[in-house]
Design a protein around this motif. Sequence first.
Motif, PDB file in Angstrom:
ATOM      1  N   LEU A   1      40.547  11.911 -39.864  1.00 40.91           N
ATOM      2  CA  LEU A   1      39.675  11.915 -40.820  1.00 40.91           C
ATOM      3  C   LEU A   1      40.362  12.156 -42.215  1.00 40.91           C
ATOM      4  O   LEU A   1      40.413  11.136 -43.060  1.00 40.91           O
TER       5      LEU A   1
ATOM      6  N   THR B   1      42.232  15.911 -37.615  1.00 43.18           N
ATOM      7  CA  THR B   1      42.706  15.550 -39.315  1.00 43.18           C
ATOM      8  C   THR B   1      42.797  14.381 -39.699  1.00 43.18           C
ATOM      9  O   THR B   1      42.520  13.490 -40.052  1.00 43.18           O
TER      10      THR B   1
ATOM     11  N   THR C   1      42.652  22.901 -42.718  1.00 36.88           N
ATOM     12  CA  THR C   1      42.807  22.582 -41.130  1.00 36.88           C
ATOM     13  C   THR C   1      44.455  23.143 -40.909  1.00 36.88           C
ATOM     14  O   THR C   1      43.847  22.792 -40.134  1.00 36.88           O
TER      15      THR C   1
ATOM     16  N   LEU D   1      41.373  20.290 -48.067  1.00 37.01           N
ATOM     17  CA  LEU D   1      41.112  19.704 -46.190  1.00 37.01           C
ATOM     18  C   LEU D   1      42.486  19.416 -45.194  1.00 37.01           C
ATOM     19  O   LEU D   1      42.300  20.375 -44.530  1.00 37.01           O
TER      20      LEU D   1
ATOM     21  N   GLY E   1      34.601  10.118 -42.859  1.00 35.22           N
ATOM     22  CA  GLY E   1      36.037  10.178 -44.178  1.00 35.22           C
ATOM     23  C   GLY E   1      35.325   8.830 -45.119  1.00 35.22           C
ATOM     24  O   GLY E   1      36.298   9.243 -46.428  1.00 35.22           O
TER      25      GLY E   1
ATOM     26  N   ILE F   1      36.925  22.222 -41.008  1.00 36.83           N
ATOM     27  CA  ILE F   1      36.610  21.341 -41.001  1.00 36.83           C
ATOM     28  C   ILE F   1      35.230  21.029 -41.851  1.00 36.83           C
ATOM     29  O   ILE F   1      34.955  19.907 -43.097  1.00 36.83           O
TER      30      ILE F   1
ATOM     31  N   LEU G   1      33.387  11.141 -37.462  1.00 29.97           N
ATOM     32  CA  LEU G   1      34.956  11.414 -37.896  1.00 29.97           C
ATOM     33  C   LEU G   1      35.022  10.433 -38.900  1.00 29.97           C
ATOM     34  O   LEU G   1      35.054  10.726 -40.324  1.00 29.97           O
TER      35      LEU G   1
ATOM     36  N   LEU H   1      39.748   8.865 -45.132  1.00 30.26           N
ATOM     37  CA  LEU H   1      40.105   9.298 -46.066  1.00 30.26           C
ATOM     38  C   LEU H   1      41.256   8.429 -47.497  1.00 30.26           C
ATOM     39  O   LEU H   1      40.274   7.419 -48.203  1.00 30.26           O
TER      40      LEU H   1
ATOM     41  N   ILE I   1      34.195  18.967 -45.589  1.00 34.09           N
ATOM     42  CA  ILE I   1      33.333  18.496 -45.454  1.00 34.09           C
ATOM     43  C   ILE I   1      31.920  18.604 -45.807  1.00 34.09           C
ATOM     44  O   ILE I   1      31.373  17.574 -47.444  1.00 34.09           O
TER      45      ILE I   1
END
Lengths: 269, 234
Positions: free
Chosen positions: B190, B187, B86, B82, B59, A24, B55, B194, A28
Amino acid sequence: MNLLTILTDLAQTMFSTVTDVIPIAVIIFGFQFAVIRQPVPNIGKVLTGFVWVVVGLTFFLVGLERALFPLGKLMAQQLTDPVFIAGGEALNAVKQAITLSWQDYGWVYLFAFLIGFSTTIAEPSLIAVAIKANQVSGGAIGIWGLRISVALGVAIGISLGCYRIVVGDPIHWYIIAGYVVVVIQTLFAPKLIIPLAYDSGGVTTSTVTVPLVAALGLGLAETVPGRSPLIDGFGLIAFASLFPMMSVMAYAQLSQWYAQRKRPEAAQS
Amino acid sequence: MLGSIRDLAPIIAVIVFFQLVIIQQPLPNVLELLVGVLFVLLGLTFFIHGLEQGLFPIGETMAHAFAKKGSVFWLLVFAFALGFGTTVAEPALIAVAAEAAEVAASGNMIAADEAAKASYANGLRFTVALSVGLAIVLGVFRILKGWPIQYLIIGGYVLVVILTLFAPVEIIGIAYDSGGVTTSTITVPLVTALGVGLASSIKGRNPMIDGFGLIALASLTPMMFVMVYGMVML
């Protein structure tokens, strides 16, 4: 229990959490530097945040592994044991086939309901989504309102899932019927809640709920005569993902209905 | 910390009640239990703190940066990376894939040796990861276009139902479950940040209506892909 085993446990879990976070972080920061090409604002704070997440998950997982999971699995076994279900007097008759009907599993359904509810309340992913939904809706969606309605959905889903394992119905009839209900509710639910309700189906089942619920399902499928753990043991998670959608939409519908009923009264008085 | 205590109180209450009142046996290893509960408490507290410090902000800043940059291509590549990255590493998925291989072997769908099971399990993992990657891409695309989520989800359900009719019985339970296990604890925040970040930085999008829904798509596509995988591998 000694200090050394706890420390090794912590170190191992920390290591595996870090390996989970690395992909992750690579994605990022890779995109940040290669594509966005701008410095991250408050990079120090963000990195400390990542460290807190890793440390937090480590402690959380070690605690679950050492305390709650063994106990949850033990209880699932004890509750699904035919001897316990049939009661003490059947102890001698255990070797002979005990015939049990689905009503005899009352404590199992209650346990499934309560464990589904309580693990969902403690689910970190759901807490995260509830915080975000509360921020985005400007407080209109309460953190606790959302968490409790999702937890109720999971609780109902898991007890129904246990009933299904006991009676041995094929899973797809339940799931398809559930879809039909979700589609009908979607037509009537307030528009703002629909995406959030759909999301809440996916977030309920992670760190805490999956291992406990899986243990319950497999335990049941092993002990109920005529069930195969491989075929019947699965499916509880699917139930736990489906029912929160209904309960969250129902929560929104109820609060809308309540608000509408109140308004004319307020206008009259 | 107080919040975490409140979060965990129901679990403790359920366990104590069932153990003492229904099963009527003393709690095993009380000390170990207390240490474990303390760890869970600390862990949850730290996690939530890190969530709000790390996080969520990253994001959202990334979503804003992508929206400002205006490159749809790179945004979609990021979305796929992503989702795929993940999911492939998700421990819950690795566990489910291994169990699915057992089921397939016992149903004589694949050979019962270790190599066949391992390749089946790996194939399943990559299938699910691919489906989650595509789901996030589709979800981000939906946010950009402002499509209503319910058409996508209901359309997805119809496909799931149709596939159920044709998929091998052994795979159905696992396929349905794999939808639920794909989205991990790291995840979810995030992806949520997002989605909400994107929806709030694009004009004409409502973060409440358009920002959520990514997780739902990521839970739906694995069901279809796993059933297709089950049919193809038969």
